[in-house]
Motif scaffolding. Structure first.
Motif, PDB file in Angstrom:
ATOM      1  N   LEU A 102       0.827  -1.208   0.000  1.00 37.90           N
ATOM      2  CA  LEU A 102       0.000   0.000   0.000  1.00 37.90           C
ATOM      3  C   LEU A 102       0.864   1.263   0.000  1.00 37.90           C
ATOM      4  CD1 LEU A 102      -2.768  -1.090   2.545  1.00 37.90           C
ATOM      5  CD2 LEU A 102      -3.077  -0.703   0.088  1.00 37.90           C
ATOM      6  N   GLU A 103       1.948   1.236   0.769  1.00 35.80           N
ATOM      7  CA  GLU A 103       2.836   2.402   0.820  1.00 35.80           C
ATOM      8  C   GLU A 103       3.491   2.654  -0.541  1.00 35.80           C
ATOM      9  OE1 GLU A 103       4.074   2.460   5.543  1.00 35.80           O
ATOM     10  OE2 GLU A 103       5.223   1.211   4.163  1.00 35.80           O
ATOM     11  N   ARG A 104       3.893   1.557  -1.223  1.00 39.00           N
ATOM     12  CA  ARG A 104       4.455   1.720  -2.573  1.00 39.00           C
ATOM     13  C   ARG A 104       3.399   2.300  -3.519  1.00 39.00           C
ATOM     14  NH1 ARG A 104       6.546  -3.381  -1.557  1.00 39.00           N
ATOM     15  NH2 ARG A 104       5.065  -4.354  -2.971  1.00 39.00           N
ATOM     16  N   SER A 105       2.173   1.829  -3.369  1.00 36.76           N
ATOM     17  CA  SER A 105       1.070   2.295  -4.203  1.00 36.76           C
ATOM     18  C   SER A 105       0.832   3.798  -3.987  1.00 36.76           C
ATOM     19  CB  SER A 105      -0.188   1.496  -3.858  1.00 36.76           C
ATOM     20  OG  SER A 105      -1.268   1.893  -4.638  1.00 36.76           O
ATOM     21  N   VAL A 106       0.871   4.247  -2.739  1.00 41.95           N
ATOM     22  CA  VAL A 106       0.709   5.670  -2.420  1.00 41.95           C
ATOM     23  C   VAL A 106       1.830   6.477  -3.070  1.00 41.95           C
ATOM     24  CG1 VAL A 106       0.880   7.391  -0.557  1.00 41.95           C
ATOM     25  CG2 VAL A 106      -0.567   5.402  -0.255  1.00 41.95           C
ATOM     26  N   LYS A 107       3.058   5.983  -2.942  1.00 34.88           N
ATOM     27  CA  LYS A 107       4.197   6.703  -3.507  1.00 34.88           C
ATOM     28  C   LYS A 107       4.061   6.832  -5.029  1.00 34.88           C
ATOM     29  CE  LYS A 107       9.252   6.748  -3.713  1.00 34.88           C
ATOM     30  NZ  LYS A 107       9.199   7.383  -5.017  1.00 34.88           N
ATOM     31  N   GLU A 108       3.660   5.747  -5.694  1.00 35.45           N
ATOM     32  CA  GLU A 108       3.482   5.790  -7.149  1.00 35.45           C
ATOM     33  C   GLU A 108       2.410   6.806  -7.542  1.00 35.45           C
ATOM     34  OE1 GLU A 108       2.729   1.852  -8.689  1.00 35.45           O
ATOM     35  OE2 GLU A 108       4.569   1.076  -7.803  1.00 35.45           O
ATOM     36  N   ALA A 109       1.297   6.791  -6.818  1.00 40.48           N
ATOM     37  CA  ALA A 109       0.207   7.723  -7.116  1.00 40.48           C
ATOM     38  C   ALA A 109       0.657   9.164  -6.878  1.00 40.48           C
ATOM     39  CB  ALA A 109      -1.029   7.387  -6.288  1.00 40.48           C
ATOM     40  N   GLU A 110       1.401   9.393  -5.788  1.00 39.59           N
ATOM     41  CA  GLU A 110       1.900  10.740  -5.512  1.00 39.59           C
ATOM     42  C   GLU A 110       2.871  11.196  -6.602  1.00 39.59           C
ATOM     43  OE1 GLU A 110       3.423  10.193  -1.546  1.00 39.59           O
ATOM     44  OE2 GLU A 110       1.586  10.975  -0.624  1.00 39.59           O
ATOM     45  N   ASP A 111       3.711  10.268  -7.078  1.00 44.84           N
ATOM     46  CA  ASP A 111       4.635  10.599  -8.175  1.00 44.84           C
ATOM     47  C   ASP A 111       3.850  10.976  -9.432  1.00 44.84           C
ATOM     48  OD1 ASP A 111       6.771  10.096  -6.519  1.00 44.84           O
ATOM     49  OD2 ASP A 111       7.223   8.114  -7.355  1.00 44.84           O
ATOM     50  N   ASN A 112       2.782  10.226  -9.712  1.00 46.63           N
ATOM     51  CA  ASN A 112       1.940  10.527 -10.875  1.00 46.63           C
ATOM     52  C   ASN A 112       1.303  11.911 -10.745  1.00 46.63           C
ATOM     53  OD1 ASN A 112       2.526   8.064 -12.028  1.00 46.63           O
ATOM     54  ND2 ASN A 112       0.614   7.092 -11.385  1.00 46.63           N
ATOM     55  N   ILE A 113       0.861  12.246  -9.545  1.00 45.37           N
ATOM     56  CA  ILE A 113       0.262  13.565  -9.298  1.00 45.37           C
ATOM     57  C   ILE A 113       1.309  14.653  -9.555  1.00 45.37           C
ATOM     58  CG2 ILE A 113      -0.601  15.111  -7.481  1.00 45.37           C
ATOM     59  CD1 ILE A 113      -2.118  12.668  -6.338  1.00 45.37           C
ATOM     60  N   ARG A 114       2.532  14.424  -9.028  1.00 43.98           N
ATOM     61  CA  ARG A 114       3.608  15.392  -9.229  1.00 43.98           C
ATOM     62  C   ARG A 114       3.883  15.590 -10.722  1.00 43.98           C
ATOM     63  NH1 ARG A 114       6.326  12.632  -5.844  1.00 43.98           N
ATOM     64  NH2 ARG A 114       5.935  13.222  -3.747  1.00 43.98           N
ATOM     65  N   GLU A 115       3.939  14.480 -11.468  1.00 41.25           N
ATOM     66  CA  GLU A 115       4.174  14.551 -12.911  1.00 41.25           C
ATOM     67  C   GLU A 115       3.076  15.353 -13.604  1.00 41.25           C
ATOM     68  OE1 GLU A 115       4.731  10.623 -14.562  1.00 41.25           O
ATOM     69  OE2 GLU A 115       6.310  10.172 -13.095  1.00 41.25           O
ATOM     70  N   MET A 116       1.820  15.118 -13.200  1.00 42.07           N
ATOM     71  CA  MET A 116       0.699  15.851 -13.807  1.00 42.07           C
ATOM     72  C   MET A 116       0.827  17.350 -13.532  1.00 42.07           C
ATOM     73  SD  MET A 116      -2.543  13.484 -12.900  1.00 42.07           S
ATOM     74  CE  MET A 116      -3.543  13.142 -14.319  1.00 42.07           C
ATOM     75  N   LEU A 117       1.207  17.703 -12.308  1.00 41.29           N
ATOM     76  CA  LEU A 117       1.362  19.102 -11.946  1.00 41.29           C
ATOM     77  C   LEU A 117       2.493  19.751 -12.742  1.00 41.29           C
ATOM     78  CD1 LEU A 117       0.821  18.949  -8.077  1.00 41.29           C
ATOM     79  CD2 LEU A 117      -0.753  19.877  -9.780  1.00 41.29           C
ATOM     80  N   MET A 118       3.600  19.000 -12.908  1.00 40.67           N
ATOM     81  CA  MET A 118       4.734  19.527 -13.683  1.00 40.67           C
ATOM     82  C   MET A 118       4.315  19.739 -15.135  1.00 40.67           C
ATOM     83  SD  MET A 118       7.539  19.527 -11.671  1.00 40.67           S
ATOM     84  CE  MET A 118       9.027  18.575 -11.639  1.00 40.67           C
ATOM     85  N   ALA A 119       3.581  18.768 -15.692  1.00 42.36           N
ATOM     86  CA  ALA A 119       3.143  18.851 -17.088  1.00 42.36           C
ATOM     87  C   ALA A 119       2.187  20.041 -17.263  1.00 42.36           C
ATOM     88  CB  ALA A 119       2.454  17.563 -17.507  1.00 42.36           C
ATOM     89  N   ARG A 120       1.340  20.250 -16.244  1.00 39.80           N
ATOM     90  CA  ARG A 120       0.386  21.365 -16.300  1.00 39.80           C
ATOM     91  C   ARG A 120       1.116  22.697 -16.282  1.00 39.80           C
ATOM     92  NH1 ARG A 120      -4.653  20.828 -12.269  1.00 39.80           N
ATOM     93  NH2 ARG A 120      -5.139  18.979 -13.492  1.00 39.80           N
TER      94      ARG A 120
END
Length: 123
Positions: A102-120
């Protein structure tokens, strides 16, 4: 972890990821609580067994079953307490593995959010 559905709008995908992070973090907290409770159960069984083993073998011991008590030999009580500890230990290991996933899953999702924010921001 499942990616947002392909036709999702960027805002929708972002919202779905945030919801997933929050949900997964709740599951991590629940696993922590369950681990804590099982650790207490294991410790209680260990301490009880330590006391039981100091008694002479002829000591009358009773097992609580529902609203009654059944006379049991010391060996039976000892084995029940050992089994209780073993089961708690197994469940703790399972929960720790689940928590790690679950912790790895949270980290992956947070990384995806960060990527989306950077792309935006890059647009």
């Amino acid at each position: 972890p499942a990616a947002p559905h392909p036709g999702a709008l960027p805002g929708q995908a972002f919202t779905e990821l945030q919801a997933k992070v929050m949900d997964t973090q709740q599951k991590v907290k629940l696993a922590d609580l369950q681990i804590e409770q099982l650790t207490k159960t294991k410790k209680h069984a260990h301490l009880t067994d330590t006391e039981v083993m100091m008694l002479v073998d002829e000591t009358r011991m009773y097992e609580g079953v529902g609203r009654m008590f059944i006379l049991q030999p010391k060996g039976v009580i000892h084995n029940q307490l050992l089994e209780k500890q073993r089961i708690a230990e197994e469940k703790i290991k399972e929960l720790e593995q689940k928590k790690s996933y679950l912790e790895r899953s949270v980290k992956e999702a947070e990384d995806n959010i960060r990527e989306m924010l950077m792309a935006r921001r890059a647009q």
